[in-house]
Design an enzyme around this catalytic site. Sequence first.
Site, PDB file in Angstrom:
ATOM      1  N   HIS A 161       0.843  -1.199   0.000  1.00 38.15           N
ATOM      2  CA  HIS A 161       0.000   0.000   0.000  1.00 38.15           C
ATOM      3  C   HIS A 161       0.878   1.249   0.000  1.00 38.15           C
ATOM      4  CE1 HIS A 161       0.964   0.916   4.191  1.00 38.15           C
ATOM      5  NE2 HIS A 161       0.830  -0.386   4.424  1.00 38.15           N
ATOM      6  N   GLU A 175      -1.594  -7.045   7.451  1.00 40.54           N
ATOM      7  CA  GLU A 175      -0.276  -6.807   8.038  1.00 40.54           C
ATOM      8  C   GLU A 175      -0.119  -7.595   9.340  1.00 40.54           C
ATOM      9  OE1 GLU A 175       2.622  -6.504   7.633  1.00 40.54           O
ATOM     10  OE2 GLU A 175       3.216  -4.400   7.549  1.00 40.54           O
TER      11      GLU A 175
END
Length: 186
Positions: free
Chosen positions: A11, A86
Site C-alpha cells: 500500500h 499486516e
Amino acid sequence: MTYPELYILRHGQTEWNAEDRMQGWLNSPLTPKGEMDAARQGEILRDLDLTGFEFWSSPSGRAVQTAGIACGPLAEAVHTDTRLREIGVGDWAGRLRAELPQGTGDDPYMAQYEMAPNGEGLAAVEARCLSFLSEMKRPTVLITHGITSRVIRSIVVGKDALANPSIHGGQGCVYHLKGGTQKMLT
C-alpha cells in the site's frame, strides 16, 4: 514448492507511516504521497500483460484504497483475504516507534515486531501466508503490506528476496516474482 507468477504491491504511504507509527491491524488513510505511490504502481501494472491474472488484496483500508487506485482500471474484481493483512502488533498498535523498546540483532526493525506484547509474531504471519499461497492456482497481483510482502517474497523466492531490505517495503514500486526470482519494477 512452485508458485504462480506474482506481482506484489505494498500500500502507499499512510498518515501513520509518515509519523513512524505502528499500524498492524489498525488503519490510517493514504497521504497525498501514498496516493501518488499507488498511482505509480498502476502505471507500472498498465505496461504489463495481466491477462488471466487474479487480483487479491488485504482487507485493510489502506490496501483497499491502494488497490482501487492502482488496479481499479485493470481488474474486473479485486478480492480480499485476511491472510494478506499486516502483522498484528498487539498492544503496540497506534504507538510511535520512538516510544517503544528497540529491537536488537541483525535486523532491529524486524526484531521489534517479535517483541510486541500480544503481537502476532512472524511465524504466525508466515503460516497464514503459506496457507494463502498454497491455494493459489493462477498468476496473481497482490496488494498487501510491508512485513507481509517481505514474508511472501521470502517464501516464494527465498531469503535472497530480502538481500536489500527497506523498511518501506516497496511503496510506489511493484515486485515481480516468477520462476524463483524477484525483480523490483519502478
